[in-house]
Design an enzyme around this catalytic site. Sequence first.
Site, PDB file in Angstrom:
ATOM      1  N   ASP A 132      31.410 -10.787  23.121  1.00 19.39           N
ATOM      2  CA  ASP A 132      30.002 -11.690  22.102  1.00 19.39           C
ATOM      3  C   ASP A 132      29.327 -10.630  21.602  1.00 19.39           C
ATOM      4  O   ASP A 132      29.074  -9.520  22.076  1.00 19.39           O
ATOM      5  CB  ASP A 132      29.433 -12.424  22.779  1.00 19.39           C
ATOM      6  CG  ASP A 132      28.957 -12.917  22.101  1.00 19.39           C
ATOM      7  OD1 ASP A 132      29.476 -13.786  20.839  1.00 19.39           O
ATOM      8  OD2 ASP A 132      27.893 -14.070  22.482  1.00 19.39           O
ATOM      9  N   ASP A 165      26.061 -11.700  19.718  1.00 18.55           N
ATOM     10  CA  ASP A 165      24.609 -11.934  19.557  1.00 18.55           C
ATOM     11  C   ASP A 165      24.019 -11.743  20.866  1.00 18.55           C
ATOM     12  O   ASP A 165      24.855 -12.929  21.883  1.00 18.55           O
ATOM     13  CB  ASP A 165      24.601 -13.439  18.812  1.00 18.55           C
ATOM     14  CG  ASP A 165      24.360 -12.877  17.051  1.00 18.55           C
ATOM     15  OD1 ASP A 165      24.219 -12.075  16.596  1.00 18.55           O
ATOM     16  OD2 ASP A 165      26.072 -13.857  16.617  1.00 18.55           O
ATOM     17  N   ASP A 217      27.038 -13.684  26.679  1.00 20.24           N
ATOM     18  CA  ASP A 217      25.428 -14.596  26.983  1.00 20.24           C
ATOM     19  C   ASP A 217      25.024 -15.736  27.446  1.00 20.24           C
ATOM     20  O   ASP A 217      24.342 -16.414  28.024  1.00 20.24           O
ATOM     21  CB  ASP A 217      24.237 -13.796  26.341  1.00 20.24           C
ATOM     22  CG  ASP A 217      24.718 -14.318  25.181  1.00 20.24           C
ATOM     23  OD1 ASP A 217      25.661 -14.617  24.322  1.00 20.24           O
ATOM     24  OD2 ASP A 217      23.237 -14.565  24.313  1.00 20.24           O
TER      25      ASP A 217
END
Length: 374
Positions: A25, A27, A223
């Site tokens: 990922d 962001d 996250d």
Amino acid sequence: MTGGPRPLSASPSALVDVHDVALMDLDGVVYRGSQAVPHAAVTIAAARDRGMRVVYVTNNALRPPAEVVRRLASVGVSAAVPDVVTSAQAAARVLAQRLPAGAAVLVAGGEGLREAVTAEGLRPVTTAGEQPVAVVQGFDPDLDYARLAEAALAIRAGAFWVASNVDATVPTERGLMPGNGSLVAMLRTATGCDPMVTGKPERAMHEESVRRSGARFPLIVGDRLDTDIESAVRSGTPSLLVLTGVACPAELLRAQGRHRPTYLAADLRGLLACHPGVVVTVGRAQVDGVPPQGADVDGNPHCDDVVAVCGGWVAQVRDSTLTWRGARPVTWAGGTDGLDALRAACVAAWTAADRGAPVHTVAGDRPPGCSDLD
């Protein structure tokens, strides 16, 4: 799904030496807004030097892959266009599989979505009056009421609605901002319809990522529990949760089965490390020679005691209360990253919750990494 890796498993070898591709990922993992996440760039470079391919898989449909590459360069990460997979690409591919070539698709999103739709041989339009057969919606901070109203009109007229993702928020350097999911909720309320979602955690996004990356033994790195980790659990793929973005220890402690990662790290340096396992027992008299707290004078535990050991920490759940104590130090080739107490606490809490006795109280005296579990 069943048959996937066990949550918070051990890995005697560094993850970079076990998996051929990191489906990573962006962001909250590599950058937050315009700011680089500490240690991300140097760790990614080290992973690639050791033979791991890093492919960036993002639910953010705003930017075309070439723009993502430029943004990565701005935070010190080198990448090529084929290294980027976006939810816009997954959404456009789903549309192309259902619609004839040249079909009109109303794009409620940014340039990344328009480019992906065009690349699949479809025709982007902007108004309901152009009689689109489908609406595709993705994150765009410039998406205004007028454009959303056009999308609503088209959906009400029967257009097939696809949402690139439903992330409620997006992490920035200023904090969490409304994500595409917040705008999808607006259209859902206005139309009474539900979109087909193609981004993480949906399988379409995972299949697109594996197809484009050629991964044989992928590791999903993210996250967020509700997108990255749930995608991994659904597909039976090992996952690494990093605590540099949305997910926090308190959220992890109370995670349902579909949101439990295979590995845990403070940041991307966890890719280069071995990972300790957690040993859990239920109703056992002793762990590492120490009776469970709350046992009777003969060392006999209550039948619902849950005890988990990781490294030098023991976590116990009894009567829905989570406590810790030190254990005999364990020699571990990977050293310690300060998260063993959290790992033990999570496995103890998950086991108790799965047995119908979730944690309601967390002891006030907490070890490192566990101060924010309320």
